[in-house]
Write a protein that holds these residues in place. Structure first.
Motif, PDB file in Angstrom:
ATOM      1  N   LEU A  68       0.828  -1.207   0.000  1.00 16.60           N
ATOM      2  CA  LEU A  68       0.000   0.000   0.000  1.00 16.60           C
ATOM      3  C   LEU A  68       0.863   1.259   0.000  1.00 16.60           C
ATOM      4  O   LEU A  68       0.646   2.182  -0.790  1.00 16.60           O
ATOM      5  N   LEU A  69       1.857   1.304   0.879  1.00 14.57           N
ATOM      6  CA  LEU A  69       2.663   2.519   1.023  1.00 14.57           C
ATOM      7  C   LEU A  69       3.473   2.832  -0.232  1.00 14.57           C
ATOM      8  O   LEU A  69       3.708   4.005  -0.547  1.00 14.57           O
ATOM      9  N   LEU A  70       3.902   1.798  -0.934  1.00 10.70           N
ATOM     10  CA  LEU A  70       4.707   2.019  -2.128  1.00 10.70           C
ATOM     11  C   LEU A  70       3.865   2.463  -3.331  1.00 10.70           C
ATOM     12  O   LEU A  70       4.398   2.692  -4.406  1.00 10.70           O
ATOM     13  N   LYS A  71       2.555   2.605  -3.116  1.00  8.90           N
ATOM     14  CA  LYS A  71       1.664   3.080  -4.178  1.00  8.90           C
ATOM     15  C   LYS A  71       1.298   4.558  -4.028  1.00  8.90           C
ATOM     16  O   LYS A  71       0.631   5.108  -4.890  1.00  8.90           O
ATOM     17  N   VAL A  72       1.705   5.191  -2.918  1.00  4.70           N
ATOM     18  CA  VAL A  72       1.121   6.489  -2.594  1.00  4.70           C
ATOM     19  C   VAL A  72       2.166   7.592  -2.441  1.00  4.70           C
ATOM     20  O   VAL A  72       3.367   7.340  -2.342  1.00  4.70           O
TER      21      VAL A  72
END
Length: 228
Positions: A107-111
């Motif tokens: 999730l974090l690597l998408k934002v």
């Protein structure tokens, strides 16, 4: 496993409407959307637990209604429909993985994230919660205070909130300081993984302290199919 979190921040809307600002755009939320988005703000929630989180928030807001009564009146399909709608509008982000930790990393690597200044109401709420748990006046603020490493990280994220690029910079420093023979060893990949997890854990801690807001989702991720 799928984990969700909210994108954007609440702003003042005309006539008291619930407005979320994300990626430079304003979105009006209505009815169940408000509860779903609010339940996921500064939170990571597994898909299986999403209904409980939303119903719990609704129970706190309504006060006089019991959770079991809400479960009888609110259908799970209503919540899931709002989740799908918010995902399509870029107001929720979904991470997937074999474990909760892996899903949060995904999730974090998408934002993109941005520093968030705590409002007086948030500071006061944290203070009261600290006192209610038996902390001293000074200790009551421990949940929102940052250590030196967190302050440095917040400064870096204020310059660039692209977590993927920030991680690439850390990898580049490692590569510049590692001998080429070491890069061929399994320990080198293990070190890269440790750096990634340590960095993202620090980001999660800042996010949980409400010091960061997920500002937007990477465009290539937005073009992907809704993950439900």
């Amino acid at each position: 496993m799928q984990i969700f979190s909210a994108v954007g921040k609440k702003t003042l809307g005309k006539k008291g409407r619930f407005v979320v600002e994300a990626a430079g755009e304003e979105y009006y939320l209505v009815n169940m959307e408000v509860y779903v988005w609010s339940a996921l703000l500064w939170n990571f929630v597994e898909k299986e637990n999403l209904d409980c989180y939303v119903l719990s928030l609704m129970g706190q807001v309504k006060g006089h209604e019991e959770t079991d009564q809400l479960q009888r009146t609110v259908k799970s399909s209503e919540i899931q429909y709002c989740v799908s709608r918010l995902l399509r509008r870029g107001l929720l982000v979904c991470g997937e993985g074999d474990s909760p930790e892996a899903a949060v990393v995904d999730l974090l690597l998408k934002v993109f994230v941005t520093p968030n200044r705590l409002t007086f109401s948030l500071r006061f709420r944290a203070f009261c919660m600290g006192l209610s748990h038996g902390f001293s006046v000074k200790g009551a603020f421990s949940g929102i205070y940052m250590n030196e490493n967190e302050r440095l990280l917040l400064g870096k994220l204020s310059q660039s909130g692209n977590l993927s690029l920030q991680l690439e910079d850390l990898y580049r420093v490692l590569e510049d300081n590692a001998k080429w023979t070491f890069r061929l060893l399994p320990e080198y990949q293990e070190l890269r993984e440790t750096i990634k997890l340590d960095f993202l854990l620090s980001v999660v801690q800042l996010y949980k302290k409400k010091r960061l807001t997920i500002q937007s989702i990477q465009e290539n991720v937005m073009r992907e199919a809704v993950c439900l």
